[in-house]
Design a protein around this motif. Structure first.
Motif, PDB file in Angstrom:
ATOM      1  N   HIS A 170       0.837  -1.206   0.000  1.00  0.00           N
ATOM      2  CA  HIS A 170       0.000   0.000   0.000  1.00  0.00           C
ATOM      3  C   HIS A 170       0.870   1.255   0.000  1.00  0.00           C
ATOM      4  N   GLY A 171       0.603   2.141  -0.965  1.00  0.00           N
ATOM      5  CA  GLY A 171       1.348   3.389  -1.077  1.00  0.00           C
ATOM      6  C   GLY A 171       2.641   3.284  -1.848  1.00  0.00           C
ATOM      7  N   ARG A 172       3.078   2.058  -2.209  1.00  0.00           N
ATOM      8  CA  ARG A 172       4.318   1.888  -2.971  1.00  0.00           C
ATOM      9  C   ARG A 172       4.050   2.071  -4.468  1.00  0.00           C
ATOM     10  N   GLN A 173       5.081   2.418  -5.218  1.00  0.00           N
ATOM     11  CA  GLN A 173       4.952   2.505  -6.668  1.00  0.00           C
ATOM     12  C   GLN A 173       4.710   1.118  -7.241  1.00  0.00           C
ATOM     13  N   VAL A 174       3.843   1.042  -8.213  1.00  0.00           N
ATOM     14  CA  VAL A 174       3.461  -0.250  -8.777  1.00  0.00           C
ATOM     15  C   VAL A 174       4.657  -0.945  -9.430  1.00  0.00           C
ATOM     16  N   GLU A 175       5.696  -0.188  -9.776  1.00  0.00           N
ATOM     17  CA  GLU A 175       6.873  -0.799 -10.398  1.00  0.00           C
ATOM     18  C   GLU A 175       7.579  -1.793  -9.483  1.00  0.00           C
ATOM     19  N   ILE A 176       7.250  -1.820  -8.197  1.00  0.00           N
ATOM     20  CA  ILE A 176       7.834  -2.821  -7.304  1.00  0.00           C
ATOM     21  C   ILE A 176       7.439  -4.226  -7.736  1.00  0.00           C
ATOM     22  N   LEU A 177       6.334  -4.337  -8.485  1.00  0.00           N
ATOM     23  CA  LEU A 177       5.856  -5.637  -8.959  1.00  0.00           C
ATOM     24  C   LEU A 177       6.336  -5.941 -10.374  1.00  0.00           C
ATOM     25  N   VAL A 178       7.199  -5.086 -10.905  1.00  0.00           N
ATOM     26  CA  VAL A 178       7.699  -5.238 -12.273  1.00  0.00           C
ATOM     27  C   VAL A 178       9.168  -5.668 -12.202  1.00  0.00           C
ATOM     28  N   PRO A 179       9.625  -6.600 -13.065  1.00  0.00           N
ATOM     29  CA  PRO A 179      11.048  -6.958 -13.091  1.00  0.00           C
ATOM     30  C   PRO A 179      11.923  -5.717 -13.232  1.00  0.00           C
ATOM     31  N   GLU A 180      13.058  -5.731 -12.555  1.00  0.00           N
ATOM     32  CA  GLU A 180      13.903  -4.544 -12.470  1.00  0.00           C
ATOM     33  C   GLU A 180      14.305  -4.003 -13.840  1.00  0.00           C
ATOM     34  N   ASP A 181      14.592  -4.888 -14.784  1.00  0.00           N
ATOM     35  CA  ASP A 181      15.043  -4.410 -16.092  1.00  0.00           C
ATOM     36  C   ASP A 181      13.926  -3.803 -16.927  1.00  0.00           C
ATOM     37  N   LEU A 182      12.684  -3.887 -16.461  1.00  0.00           N
ATOM     38  CA  LEU A 182      11.547  -3.337 -17.211  1.00  0.00           C
ATOM     39  C   LEU A 182      10.895  -2.150 -16.514  1.00  0.00           C
ATOM     40  N   ARG A 183      11.423  -1.726 -15.382  1.00  0.00           N
ATOM     41  CA  ARG A 183      10.728  -0.712 -14.591  1.00  0.00           C
ATOM     42  C   ARG A 183      10.682   0.655 -15.271  1.00  0.00           C
ATOM     43  N   VAL A 184      11.774   1.060 -15.875  1.00  0.00           N
ATOM     44  CA  VAL A 184      11.781   2.361 -16.554  1.00  0.00           C
ATOM     45  C   VAL A 184      10.791   2.346 -17.711  1.00  0.00           C
ATOM     46  N   ALA A 185      10.829   1.286 -18.514  1.00  0.00           N
ATOM     47  CA  ALA A 185       9.892   1.180 -19.639  1.00  0.00           C
ATOM     48  C   ALA A 185       8.454   1.126 -19.144  1.00  0.00           C
ATOM     49  N   HIS A 186       8.224   0.458 -17.998  1.00  0.00           N
ATOM     50  CA  HIS A 186       6.860   0.346 -17.494  1.00  0.00           C
ATOM     51  C   HIS A 186       6.279   1.704 -17.120  1.00  0.00           C
ATOM     52  N   GLN A 187       7.110   2.603 -16.616  1.00  0.00           N
ATOM     53  CA  GLN A 187       6.617   3.947 -16.290  1.00  0.00           C
ATOM     54  C   GLN A 187       6.089   4.642 -17.544  1.00  0.00           C
ATOM     55  N   VAL A 188       6.788   4.447 -18.669  1.00  0.00           N
ATOM     56  CA  VAL A 188       6.332   5.031 -19.934  1.00  0.00           C
ATOM     57  C   VAL A 188       5.021   4.385 -20.366  1.00  0.00           C
ATOM     58  N   TYR A 189       4.949   3.039 -20.278  1.00  0.00           N
ATOM     59  CA  TYR A 189       3.721   2.341 -20.662  1.00  0.00           C
ATOM     60  C   TYR A 189       2.543   2.796 -19.801  1.00  0.00           C
ATOM     61  N   ARG A 190       2.809   2.961 -18.503  1.00  0.00           N
ATOM     62  CA  ARG A 190       1.732   3.349 -17.588  1.00  0.00           C
ATOM     63  C   ARG A 190       1.179   4.727 -17.938  1.00  0.00           C
ATOM     64  N   HIS A 212       8.102 -11.511  -8.126  1.00  0.00           N
ATOM     65  CA  HIS A 212       7.814 -12.024  -6.791  1.00  0.00           C
ATOM     66  C   HIS A 212       8.694 -11.323  -5.774  1.00  0.00           C
ATOM     67  N   ARG A 213       8.277 -11.351  -4.524  1.00  0.00           N
ATOM     68  CA  ARG A 213       9.050 -10.695  -3.469  1.00  0.00           C
ATOM     69  C   ARG A 213      10.481 -11.222  -3.387  1.00  0.00           C
ATOM     70  N   ASP A 214      10.679 -12.516  -3.665  1.00  0.00           N
ATOM     71  CA  ASP A 214      12.029 -13.077  -3.591  1.00  0.00           C
ATOM     72  C   ASP A 214      12.836 -12.855  -4.862  1.00  0.00           C
ATOM     73  N   GLY A 215      12.225 -12.165  -5.847  1.00  0.00           N
ATOM     74  CA  GLY A 215      12.969 -11.773  -7.044  1.00  0.00           C
ATOM     75  C   GLY A 215      12.697 -12.591  -8.284  1.00  0.00           C
ATOM     76  N   HIS A 216      12.081 -13.765  -8.171  1.00  0.00           N
ATOM     77  CA  HIS A 216      11.856 -14.561  -9.372  1.00  0.00           C
ATOM     78  C   HIS A 216      10.611 -14.079 -10.104  1.00  0.00           C
ATOM     79  N   GLY A 217      10.565 -14.362 -11.395  1.00  0.00           N
ATOM     80  CA  GLY A 217       9.450 -13.917 -12.220  1.00  0.00           C
ATOM     81  C   GLY A 217       8.283 -14.886 -12.174  1.00  0.00           C
ATOM     82  N   VAL A 218       7.078 -14.336 -12.227  1.00  0.00           N
ATOM     83  CA  VAL A 218       5.853 -15.141 -12.244  1.00  0.00           C
ATOM     84  C   VAL A 218       5.039 -14.715 -13.465  1.00  0.00           C
TER      85      VAL A 218
END
Length: 488
Positions: A170-190, A212-218
């Motif tokens: 709650h209150g965190r940027q949604v990019e926390i749920l996005v793989p690290e290498d895609l976070r910048v691009a996701h901001q543009v998509y959003r 995922h919280r432990d870093g792996h992709g789902v």
């Protein structure tokens, strides 16, 4: 501070406003408020006039609020609604009120004042609670994101899918749920998604990877919908876990591949059997024809021998057909593992194959304590075919056929080697020896045995390979995952 008015104008405006409003003097006392404001806090008409505004705050906030009020008076600035600045007020009966405030600096009767507009958030909270209850009952994960990309709400299903609790997000940027290498691009998509016309933005469905919280992709299926979030544009993302679906699709693809292989084998089987049965059937027909002629002539001396020979050929042909069927079905059946005495099994197979004559010798080198737990029928199929193969491809120029079977533990596996001093296999043929119906030379056989061996070994979770030198012999090496059992 351009707005100037007198107290009469303020009271008249307050009197017609349906929204709770109060006027606060520079010393922090309430100069006037409308009935809606007094009703909100549970006071009688006029009871709040002259009362310090800190009276309406929780005890632990009152001292700090004095300093904040004084700083605001020193640098007054308009504060509008919708800034998500929720504050807590205290009603006369002690109830805590969630509020959103708008502040408007004004000059009243020549002095600096502040008009505070209070919006009661209890109804909004109750509505959100009802919506949250409904969303928490959903099996899929639902994430509500505001116009700035912050997570406004997420249901409890997120814990099972991505390992977070709702409070974590709650209150965190949604990019926390996005793989690290895609976070910048996701901001543009959003941001681009927010600019789409409603018709294009509705029910956008994508297959994406969530972090995922432990870093792996789902892998998830994400459905995006635009929603009104307290007067501002928001997005609700519904995430469906695709893990099980992907595994099912992989299993179906593997099954389809296996069926294709089995169909190809069946086609080969049809051609091979029709060819291989032609000769034995012709032999049987010939023998039966001789029997009929002998019976017609009353000669019975050779009758029994010819009938026995025909029966022998027929039984051998049936055995070959059953071997093919076993080859096509060996991956389908399940056989319970049992303790197997490897030495006993090898000796028994050697005896049954009738190769124990003076011209053939079996050597055992078993460095394996006790028994091995495996599928006895499957292991016997492997060893029987390898021993039979050694007998078939013996070198007639040598005085004795020597077959050596060794076993030892290596790298956590059971390694079995079956070696012979036969004619060997040409180097160019060696890569193809496990192919179905692949025969070497003119020594007979169906071309099924080694293919059946390979499938049986794979069924046991192991692997098999072969090395050979023409004129010297061949060695088959099996590596099987085995559970050893102590000898009794």
């Amino acid at each position: 501070m351009d707005v100037q008015m007198n107290i009469d104008v303020v009271e008249m405006a307050f009197g017609v406003s349906p929204i709770a409003m109060m006027l606060v003097a520079p010393d922090g006392r309430i100069r006037t408020c409308n009935p809606e404001f007094e009703a909100l806090f549970g006071y009688e008409l006029g009871a709040l006039n002259g009362v310090l505004v800190e009276t309406l705050l929780p005890d632990h906030l009152r001292t700090g609020h004095v300093a904040l009020r004084q700083a605001f008076n020193a640098m007054p600035a308009k504060r509008r609604m919708g800034a998500e600045r929720e504050v807590k007020g205290v009603a006369r009966d002690g109830a805590v009120l969630p509020l959103e405030l708008a502040l408007e600096p004004v000059v009243v009767d020549g002095g600096a004042h502040v008009i505070a507009v209070a919006l009661d958030l209890r109804q909004r909270h109750a509505q959100r609670k009802r919506i949250s209850s409904v969303m928490d009952a959903a099996s899929c994960t639902m994430v509500v994101v505001d116009a700035d990309g912050r997570i406004d709400f997420v249901n409890r299903a997120v814990t099972q899918l991505l390992g977070y609790t709702p409070d974590d997000l709650h209150g965190r940027q949604v990019e926390i749920l996005v793989p690290e290498d895609l976070r910048v691009a996701h901001q543009v998509y959003r941001r681009s998604f927010a600019l789409l016309p409603d018709a294009q933005a509705k029910r956008r469905v994508r297959t994406v990877t969530a972090r995922h919280r432990d870093g792996h992709g789902v892998r998830v299926e994400a459905t995006l919908d635009l929603i009104d979030l307290d007067g501002q544009m928001g997005v609700v993302a519904t995430l469906v876990d695709l893990t099980e679906r992907i595994e099912t699709e992989r299993a179906l693809a593997a099954r389809a591949h296996e069926l294709e292989r089995l169909n190809a084998d069946l086609e080969q089987f049809t051609r091979g059997v029709s060819h291989d049965l032609k000769a034995p059937l012709a032999s049987i027909a010939g023998l039966l024809s001789l029997c009929r002629e002998d019976l017609a002539c009353g000669e019975t001396a050779d009758l029994g021998e010819n009938l026995a020979r025909a029966a022998q050929i027929a039984e051998h042909s049936v055995s070959e057909i059953e071997s093919v069927l076993l080859a096509t079905m060996t991956t389908e059946r399940g056989i319970a593992p049992v303790p197997v005495d490897l030495g006993f099994v090898v000796r028994q197979l050697w005896r049954d194959l009738n190769v124990g004559a003076a011209s053939a010798r079996l050597e055992l080198q078993l460095a394996v304590p006790g028994s091995v737990a495996t599928e006895e029928v499957t292991l016997k199929t492997v060893l029987r075919n390898l021993l039979s193969n050694a007998m078939r491809y013996r070198d007639d120029t040598k005085t004795e056929l020597v077959v050596q079977v060794s076993a030892r533990l290596a790298d956590g596996q059971l390694r079995i080697c079956v070696s012979d001093n036969g004619i060997g296999i040409p180097e160019e043929v060696l890569p193809e020896i496990f192919d179905l119906f692949r025969k070497h030379g003119d020594r007979g056989g169906s071309g099924i045995g080694l293919n059946l061996v390979q499938r049986s070994v794979e069924r046991l979770g192991g692997s098999i390979g072969a090395t050979s030198t023409e004129g010297q012999g061949t060695t088959f090496t099996l590596n099987l995952p085995m559970q050893m059992e102590d000898a009794v």
